[in-house]
Design a protein around this motif. Structure first.
Motif, short mmCIF file in Angstrom:
data_model
loop_
_atom_site.label_atom_id
_atom_site.label_comp_id
_atom_site.label_asym_id
_atom_site.label_seq_id
_atom_site.Cartn_x
_atom_site.Cartn_y
_atom_site.Cartn_z
N ASP A 55 -12.88 9.42 3.49
CA ASP A 55 -14.09 10.21 3.67
C ASP A 55 -14.42 11.00 2.41
OD1 ASP A 55 -16.20 10.92 5.46
OD2 ASP A 55 -15.30 12.91 5.68
N TYR A 56 -13.38 11.38 1.66
CA TYR A 56 -13.57 12.10 0.40
C TYR A 56 -13.82 11.16 -0.78
CZ TYR A 56 -11.63 16.25 2.71
OH TYR A 56 -11.40 17.32 3.55
N LYS A 57 -13.95 9.86 -0.49
CA LYS A 57 -14.21 8.85 -1.52
C LYS A 57 -13.00 8.55 -2.41
CE LYS A 57 -19.15 9.93 -1.69
NZ LYS A 57 -19.50 8.86 -0.76
N ALA A 58 -11.81 8.79 -1.88
CA ALA A 58 -10.59 8.34 -2.56
C ALA A 58 -10.33 6.89 -2.15
CB ALA A 58 -9.41 9.22 -2.18
N THR A 59 -9.50 6.21 -2.92
CA THR A 59 -9.04 4.86 -2.56
C THR A 59 -7.65 4.98 -1.98
OG1 THR A 59 -10.34 3.84 -4.33
CG2 THR A 59 -8.50 2.57 -3.45
N VAL A 60 -7.41 4.32 -0.85
CA VAL A 60 -6.12 4.39 -0.18
C VAL A 60 -5.47 3.01 -0.19
CG1 VAL A 60 -4.90 4.89 1.97
CG2 VAL A 60 -6.85 6.30 1.27
N VAL A 61 -4.22 2.95 -0.63
CA VAL A 61 -3.45 1.71 -0.62
C VAL A 61 -2.26 1.91 0.30
CG1 VAL A 61 -2.13 0.07 -2.00
CG2 VAL A 61 -4.14 1.20 -3.00
N HIS A 62 -2.22 1.17 1.40
CA HIS A 62 -1.07 1.23 2.32
C HIS A 62 0.02 0.30 1.77
CE1 HIS A 62 -3.07 3.48 5.57
NE2 HIS A 62 -4.16 2.84 5.17
N THR A 63 1.21 0.83 1.63
CA THR A 63 2.28 0.05 1.03
C THR A 63 3.63 0.45 1.62
OG1 THR A 63 3.22 -0.69 -1.09
CG2 THR A 63 2.60 1.64 -0.91
N THR A 64 4.68 -0.16 1.11
CA THR A 64 6.04 0.16 1.52
C THR A 64 6.85 0.46 0.27
OG1 THR A 64 6.77 -2.14 1.35
CG2 THR A 64 5.86 -1.42 3.48
N ALA A 65 8.06 0.95 0.47
CA ALA A 65 8.92 1.24 -0.68
C ALA A 65 9.17 -0.02 -1.50
CB ALA A 65 10.24 1.84 -0.21
N ASP A 66 9.36 -1.15 -0.80
CA ASP A 66 9.61 -2.41 -1.51
C ASP A 66 8.36 -2.95 -2.19
OD1 ASP A 66 12.26 -2.38 -0.75
OD2 ASP A 66 11.92 -3.62 1.03
N GLY A 67 7.19 -2.67 -1.64
CA GLY A 67 5.96 -3.22 -2.19
C GLY A 67 5.24 -2.31 -3.15
N LEU A 68 5.73 -1.07 -3.32
CA LEU A 68 5.02 -0.10 -4.16
C LEU A 68 4.84 -0.58 -5.59
CD1 LEU A 68 3.77 2.67 -4.70
CD2 LEU A 68 6.09 3.57 -5.04
N ALA A 69 5.90 -1.10 -6.21
CA ALA A 69 5.82 -1.50 -7.61
C ALA A 69 4.72 -2.55 -7.83
CB ALA A 69 7.17 -2.03 -8.09
N ALA A 70 4.66 -3.53 -6.95
CA ALA A 70 3.66 -4.59 -7.10
C ALA A 70 2.25 -4.05 -6.84
CB ALA A 70 3.97 -5.74 -6.15
N ASP A 71 2.10 -3.21 -5.81
CA ASP A 71 0.78 -2.66 -5.50
C ASP A 71 0.29 -1.74 -6.60
OD1 ASP A 71 0.47 -3.98 -3.08
OD2 ASP A 71 1.49 -2.40 -1.95
N LEU A 72 1.21 -0.95 -7.17
CA LEU A 72 0.84 -0.08 -8.26
C LEU A 72 0.45 -0.89 -9.50
CD1 LEU A 72 0.60 2.76 -9.45
CD2 LEU A 72 3.04 2.69 -9.96
N ALA A 73 1.20 -1.93 -9.79
CA ALA A 73 0.88 -2.78 -10.94
C ALA A 73 -0.51 -3.39 -10.81
CB ALA A 73 1.94 -3.87 -11.09
N ARG A 74 -0.87 -3.83 -9.59
CA ARG A 74 -2.20 -4.39 -9.38
C ARG A 74 -3.28 -3.33 -9.57
NH1 ARG A 74 0.45 -7.76 -5.55
NH2 ARG A 74 0.38 -6.14 -3.96
N ALA A 75 -3.01 -2.12 -9.09
CA ALA A 75 -4.02 -1.05 -9.16
C ALA A 75 -4.30 -0.62 -10.59
CB ALA A 75 -3.58 0.14 -8.32
N VAL A 76 -3.28 -0.61 -11.43
CA VAL A 76 -3.45 -0.11 -12.81
C VAL A 76 -3.69 -1.24 -13.80
CG1 VAL A 76 -2.03 1.92 -12.33
CG2 VAL A 76 -0.98 -0.10 -13.38
N ASP A 77 -3.77 -2.47 -13.33
CA ASP A 77 -3.99 -3.60 -14.22
C ASP A 77 -5.29 -3.41 -15.00
OD1 ASP A 77 -3.58 -6.15 -15.39
OD2 ASP A 77 -4.93 -7.06 -13.92
N GLY A 78 -5.18 -3.43 -16.31
CA GLY A 78 -6.35 -3.25 -17.17
C GLY A 78 -6.68 -1.81 -17.46
#
Length: 205
Positions: A55-78
């Motif tokens: 609602d505040y216009k943030a982006t939310v990524v639901h992840t797990t401890a095991d998946g955090l590294a990959a999800d973070l890498a995708r988010a900061v790519d570029g």
């Protein structure tokens, strides 16, 4: 130009009148502290937190401890360059570790920052930073244009009183509810004036 020469004397007169009216035995009244509380040790509502952040216009990524590294890498790519606090408990490849010497002008050259958090409130969608090693000094979370913040499920509480019970008031607290935004008198929304224009929150279950 207004004459301010008598300002100090006028202030003294007003304060003296207040003291005289209160008398010598004046005491502060007790402040009610019966705030509505949930169980500060119980997990907060992650879905409610996510809803508020969106609602505040943030982006939310639901992840797990095991998946955090990959999800973070995708988010900061570029997105480069990135800066991270010295105590971040996981690596961000290619990121610069803050050593505390960079000033605001130098920090403005970074595209984003990756941090942890101290706690978060489900009801208000608020994330609290307290300058701990995984969050770093306040400047690195205010100057770069993007903030990638990792919030663990066990850091989420239900309401503000529970948040305050978790925080140490003497620490440098920063409360974030969405990306930085402000509006002028005509309600034209401008983002990124007082902090990051983009907030990406990783909710780690």
């Amino acid at each position: 130009m207004a004459d301010l020469s008598g300002t100090a004397d006028a202030r003294s007169v007003v304060l003296a009148r207040i003291r005289a009216a209160l008398g010598s035995n004046a005491s502060a009244p007790d402040v009610p502290r019966d705030y509505r509380r949930a169980d500060a040790s119980a997990p907060g509502d992650l879905e409610l937190l996510a809803d508020r952040l969106l609602d505040y216009k943030a982006t939310v990524v639901h992840t797990t401890a095991d998946g955090l590294a990959a999800d973070l890498a995708r988010a900061v790519d570029g997105i480069s360059p990135l800066i991270v606090p010295s105590g971040l408990p996981f690596a961000v490849p290619g990121a610069t570790v803050d050593d505390g010497t960079l000033d605001a002008a130098a920090l403005d050259g970074f595209a984003g920052v990756v941090t942890g958090c101290a706690a978060a409130v489900a009801e208000t969608g608020t994330i609290a930073l307290d300058g701990s090693p995984d969050q770093g000094r306040r400047a690195i979370t205010l100057v770069p244009d993007r903030h990638y913040c990792v919030v663990r499920a066990d850091q989420v509480v239900q309401n503000v009183p529970d948040l305050l019970a978790r925080l140490t008031p003497t620490r440098p607290l920063t409360l974030i509810s969405g990306p930085s935004a402000t509006s002028d008198i005509e309600l034209n929304r401008v983002e990124g004036v007082h902090g990051p224009r983009t907030l990406v929150v990783f909710l780690v279950r």
